[in-house]
Structure formats: structure tokens, C-alpha cells
Design a protein around this motif. Sequence first.
Motif, PDB file in Angstrom:
ATOM      1  N   LEU A  29       3.801 -29.946   6.555  1.00 14.38           N
ATOM      2  CA  LEU A  29       3.264 -31.246   6.149  1.00 14.38           C
ATOM      3  C   LEU A  29       1.735 -31.278   6.194  1.00 14.38           C
ATOM      4  O   LEU A  29       1.116 -32.101   5.519  1.00 14.38           O
ATOM      5  CB  LEU A  29       3.808 -32.347   7.064  1.00 14.38           C
ATOM      6  N   TRP A  55      11.944 -33.439   1.428  1.00 16.85           N
ATOM      7  CA  TRP A  55      11.624 -34.749   1.993  1.00 16.85           C
ATOM      8  C   TRP A  55      12.506 -35.114   3.184  1.00 16.85           C
ATOM      9  O   TRP A  55      12.092 -35.861   4.054  1.00 16.85           O
ATOM     10  CB  TRP A  55      11.687 -35.835   0.914  1.00 16.85           C
ATOM     11  N   TYR A  58      11.045 -34.903   6.651  1.00 18.96           N
ATOM     12  CA  TYR A  58      10.085 -35.930   7.087  1.00 18.96           C
ATOM     13  C   TYR A  58      10.887 -37.116   7.615  1.00 18.96           C
ATOM     14  O   TYR A  58      11.212 -38.046   6.894  1.00 18.96           O
ATOM     15  CB  TYR A  58       9.167 -36.321   5.926  1.00 18.96           C
ATOM     16  N   THR A  59      11.206 -37.063   8.893  1.00 18.01           N
ATOM     17  CA  THR A  59      12.044 -38.078   9.531  1.00 18.01           C
ATOM     18  C   THR A  59      11.179 -39.122  10.230  1.00 18.01           C
ATOM     19  O   THR A  59       9.984 -38.896  10.454  1.00 18.01           O
ATOM     20  CB  THR A  59      12.973 -37.419  10.566  1.00 18.01           C
ATOM     21  N   PRO A  60      11.750 -40.263  10.607  1.00 21.72           N
ATOM     22  CA  PRO A  60      10.988 -41.257  11.378  1.00 21.72           C
ATOM     23  C   PRO A  60      10.403 -40.664  12.671  1.00 21.72           C
ATOM     24  O   PRO A  60       9.300 -41.032  13.084  1.00 21.72           O
ATOM     25  CB  PRO A  60      12.021 -42.347  11.676  1.00 21.72           C
ATOM     26  N   GLU A  63       7.284 -38.789  11.657  1.00 20.77           N
ATOM     27  CA  GLU A  63       6.236 -39.755  11.322  1.00 20.77           C
ATOM     28  C   GLU A  63       5.621 -40.337  12.587  1.00 20.77           C
ATOM     29  O   GLU A  63       4.401 -40.474  12.692  1.00 20.77           O
ATOM     30  CB  GLU A  63       6.802 -40.871  10.444  1.00 20.77           C
ATOM     31  N   THR A  66       3.447 -37.438  14.396  1.00 19.25           N
ATOM     32  CA  THR A  66       2.233 -36.988  13.693  1.00 19.25           C
ATOM     33  C   THR A  66       1.338 -38.128  13.225  1.00 19.25           C
ATOM     34  O   THR A  66       0.163 -37.911  12.948  1.00 19.25           O
ATOM     35  CB  THR A  66       2.599 -36.144  12.461  1.00 19.25           C
ATOM     36  N   GLN A  67       1.911 -39.309  13.063  1.00 15.56           N
ATOM     37  CA  GLN A  67       1.190 -40.434  12.469  1.00 15.56           C
ATOM     38  C   GLN A  67       0.773 -40.140  11.028  1.00 15.56           C
ATOM     39  O   GLN A  67      -0.188 -40.727  10.520  1.00 15.56           O
ATOM     40  CB  GLN A  67      -0.029 -40.829  13.322  1.00 15.56           C
ATOM     41  N   ILE A  68       1.491 -39.236  10.379  1.00 16.08           N
ATOM     42  CA  ILE A  68       1.262 -38.969   8.963  1.00 16.08           C
ATOM     43  C   ILE A  68       2.152 -39.929   8.185  1.00 16.08           C
ATOM     44  O   ILE A  68       3.368 -39.924   8.335  1.00 16.08           O
ATOM     45  CB  ILE A  68       1.590 -37.512   8.586  1.00 16.08           C
ATOM     46  N   ASP A  69       1.533 -40.750   7.367  1.00  9.36           N
ATOM     47  CA  ASP A  69       2.258 -41.762   6.606  1.00  9.36           C
ATOM     48  C   ASP A  69       2.849 -41.153   5.334  1.00  9.36           C
ATOM     49  O   ASP A  69       2.232 -40.305   4.683  1.00  9.36           O
ATOM     50  CB  ASP A  69       1.284 -42.902   6.255  1.00  9.36           C
ATOM     51  N   ARG A  70       4.034 -41.609   4.977  1.00  6.30           N
ATOM     52  CA  ARG A  70       4.715 -41.126   3.771  1.00  6.30           C
ATOM     53  C   ARG A  70       3.830 -41.270   2.534  1.00  6.30           C
ATOM     54  O   ARG A  70       3.792 -40.389   1.673  1.00  6.30           O
ATOM     55  CB  ARG A  70       6.032 -41.876   3.575  1.00  6.30           C
ATOM     56  N   ARG A 158      -2.134 -33.760  15.189  1.00  8.55           N
ATOM     57  CA  ARG A 158      -2.619 -33.543  13.836  1.00  8.55           C
ATOM     58  C   ARG A 158      -3.207 -32.147  13.827  1.00  8.55           C
ATOM     59  O   ARG A 158      -3.776 -31.675  14.819  1.00  8.55           O
ATOM     60  CB  ARG A 158      -3.670 -34.592  13.438  1.00  8.55           C
TER      61      ARG A 158
END
Length: 192
Positions: A29, A55, A58-60, A63, A66-70, A158
Motif C-alpha cells: 500500500l 482491494w 485493505y481492511t478496516p 486502515e 496505517t491511517q491510510i485513507d481509501r 507509515r
Amino acid sequence: MFKTDIIIFDLEYGDQTVAYSRHGMPSILEVGALRVTKNGEPAGKYSSLVYPLHWEDYTPRIEAITQIDRSELEVAPKWTEVYDEFVNFARKTPIASWSAIDPVLLRYQCGYTGCDFRHSNRHLDLATVWQETYAEENSPWGLAAVCKRLHLTPPGHRALSDCQKTLQVFHALREQEVTDAEVDDEFELYEF
């Protein structure tokens, strides 16, 4: 501090449990890299999000960690573009990471997408250096645990900040009167 300039790199990736049960290794990611001189000084940085190969990785949970937003991933460049940029940044400099899984995942994603892997099979696993050189038996060796032990702010999950935190760990060790000779003797490049 090091025998040569190195690239400390880190990957943020999708949920391993989901990936292993469906298609193999998790999707990368984010890639972060820090060029470090042999004297331990930062000399450049690279960071990019990566459009996920799968995709469902990329699970909740990922997210939240990592605080990486969809929405950021939806507009991120594809893996082949990011990998080309990373290779141009690294320029055949030896690579190092805090995790032994990162170089394996790097090679896997290249193979999965059909792009040529353009690094040697040699990698400096800095977590192993920590374990073999400084850690007490059975002590935690994750980057967050080591930061806590050294009274450093924990990493933020990150990629680039984890690279910078890894370098801070080795600077903190030098401040604790670890000599360059002791560090250099332990730095072997491991095959992956």
C-alpha cells in the motif's frame, strides 16, 4: 555507522490473514525509503502510496493501523510506476529494512505484476542486527518495542516515518556508547 551508504526502506501492506487465505502475499500500500550515508546522515527520501493489487487486503484494521485513507489509495499510482521510482531513487545502493518480510514482499509483488526485480538478493535486516547485537534474550524486537526501550517516540505505521525511526534507533544506540567497530562487525547482508 555503516560500511557503505544504504537505503532504509519500509512497506505498509494489506492484511496478511486475508491475503494468505485468498491469493498469497498482501498488496503493498505504501513504499518509503531513506537514503543514508555511511556516516548515518539522511541524504534523500522517497515516499509513495500504491494502488492495491487486491482491494480485499485493505481492511478496516489496516486502515486503522496505517491511517491510510481509501480515497488516497484510489488515486495512487500503480505498482510498476512506484517501483520504477523506487529503483531510480535507490540506484543500486544496498537496501535495508527493519523487517525480513519487506524484501520478500518487494520481490513477490514484482513477480506478481511481471516487472523485473532490479535489486540484488542481498538485504540488511536491521531487526536481526538489533536482536543479535543489542537485545537481551527473549526481549521484544519490533520497531515500536525497541523505540519504547530506547525512550523514543513510537513509529506511526507509515512507511517513511518508520524508515526515519529506524535510523533514530541506530543513532540512539551510538549515543549509548556503542562504537562504530561493534556496529560494523555485525552488519552482514542476508540473502532473501
